[in-house]
Structure formats: structure tokens, C-alpha cells
Design a protein around this motif. Structure first.
Motif: not given
Length: 189
Positions: A21-24, A29-30, A34-35, A53-54
Motif C-alpha cells: 500500500d505504501l509503495f503504491a 524509494a520513498n 519504519a513507515d 529489508d524492504k
């Protein structure tokens, strides 16, 4: 599955969902670990219990595929060293199972493919994971007594068929399996 195992599975799935969801929303890269942990409502320690890792979140499930491939081929009944044709036939079934697993959730597959296409570091990680697959199969074929050429060539042919099918499918999860199967079919014409 015990209560503890179900909770662990749920936490892992929540981390994966939060990450995608966050990647979308923000772009790969952003987004930080932690996010992802915050969105999944877990601590960073919990995140690292499941993923190194992510990048590993993007490839969640692939270790299961590799483990399945290894188990499947080591358990395969063989009467003698597999020929190249026999090894390719075994791998065709294996790659079909991997394609089915990868596309079980079409939305997730589409997002994963897009992330890999847009991020060179993920494309590199994908290539390294494919090399792990071919190395594992090469070793298994050697253990089964296959010749050096069969052990080296069969996994590379299977990877080539997968790669060609993936390119032909152009990110469409419904086309991945049939496209990969069509690539294998070309070998036997």
C-alpha cells in the motif's frame, strides 16, 4: 496451525499489505522500514523477524517457492539419472506451479511486477533470486545423477521459458501461466 503460528502469519501478511500500500501511495524509494512497521502496527523488531529489508517484502513467498521446488524434486521418484528431456519436463511442472502461486492474487502480482519494472534494485534482486533457483535445481539434478550438461542446461532452459513467458504476458497475471507453458511447448516441436 497453532494460535501462535496464525498470529505470526497474520503479522507477516499485514506487513506485506502495508508495504505494498505504501509503495503504491509514495513510490518504493520513498518508503522506509519504519513507515512499513508503523502502517502495519508492528515494531521494527517484528518487521526484521520476518524480512531482512524492504526489498524482501516485495519478494515475500519466493523462499517458500524455492523450498517447495527443492522438496518436490528431492522427493521425485526416478529410476536413473534424468535425461535433459526428463529434467525439462519436471521443471515445466515446477515452473507451472510457481506461476500459479505467483498469480494466485492477481492484484498483488500486478503491483509486484510494476515495482520490479520501476526499480533497478528490485530488478537486480529478482535476477539474483532466479540464479538461486537455477543453482538449487542444478544441485538437485547432480544429486540425482544427471550429467553435467543436463544439470547445467535444464534449469537455464526452464528459466528462459519463464522469462520469455513473463515478457509475453506483459504483466497480465492471467497470461503468465499460459505464456510460460507455450514457451515450454516450443521446445518440443
Amino acid at each position: 496451525m497453532s494460535l501462535r503460528e496464525r498470529k505470526q502469519q497474520r503479522a507477516r501478511e499485514e506487513i506485506i499489505e502495508a508495504a505494498f500500500d505504501l509503495f503504491a501511495e509514495r513510490g518504493y524509494a520513498n518508503v522506509t522500514v519504519a513507515d512499513i512497521a508503523e502502517r502495519a502496527e508492528v515494531g521494527r523488531t517484528t518487521f526484521f523477524r520476518y524480512f531482512g529489508d524492504k526489498q524482501e517484502v516485495v519478494f515475500a513467498g519466493e523462499q517458500d517457492w524455492l523450498d517447495d521446488v527443492t522438496t518436490r524434486h528431492r522427493a521425485h521418484e526416478h529410476t536413473g539419472p534424468p535425461t535433459l528431456t526428463e529434467a525439462i519436463a519436471m521443471l515445466r511442472d515446477t515452473v507451472a506451479a510457481i506461476c500459479a502461486s505467483a498469480t494466485r492474487n492477481p492484484g498483488h502480482y500486478l503491483r509486484r511486477e510494476q515495482l520490479i519494472a520501476e526499480n533497478p534494485e528490485l530488478e537486480d534482486r529478482s535476477a539474483r533470486k532466479q540464479r538461486l533457483f537455477t543453482s538449487a535445481i542444478t544441485e538437485i539434478l547432480r544429486e540425482q545423477g544427471a550429467s553435467a550438461s543436463t544439470s547445467a542446461l535444464a534449469p537455464q532452459i526452464a528459466l528462459a521459458c519463464y522469462t520469455a513467458g513473463r515478457l509475453i504476458a506483459a504483466g497480465d497475471p492471467a497470461l503468465l501461466g499460459p505464456s510460460v507453458d507455450a514457451a515450454f511447448e516450443q521446445l518440443f516441436r
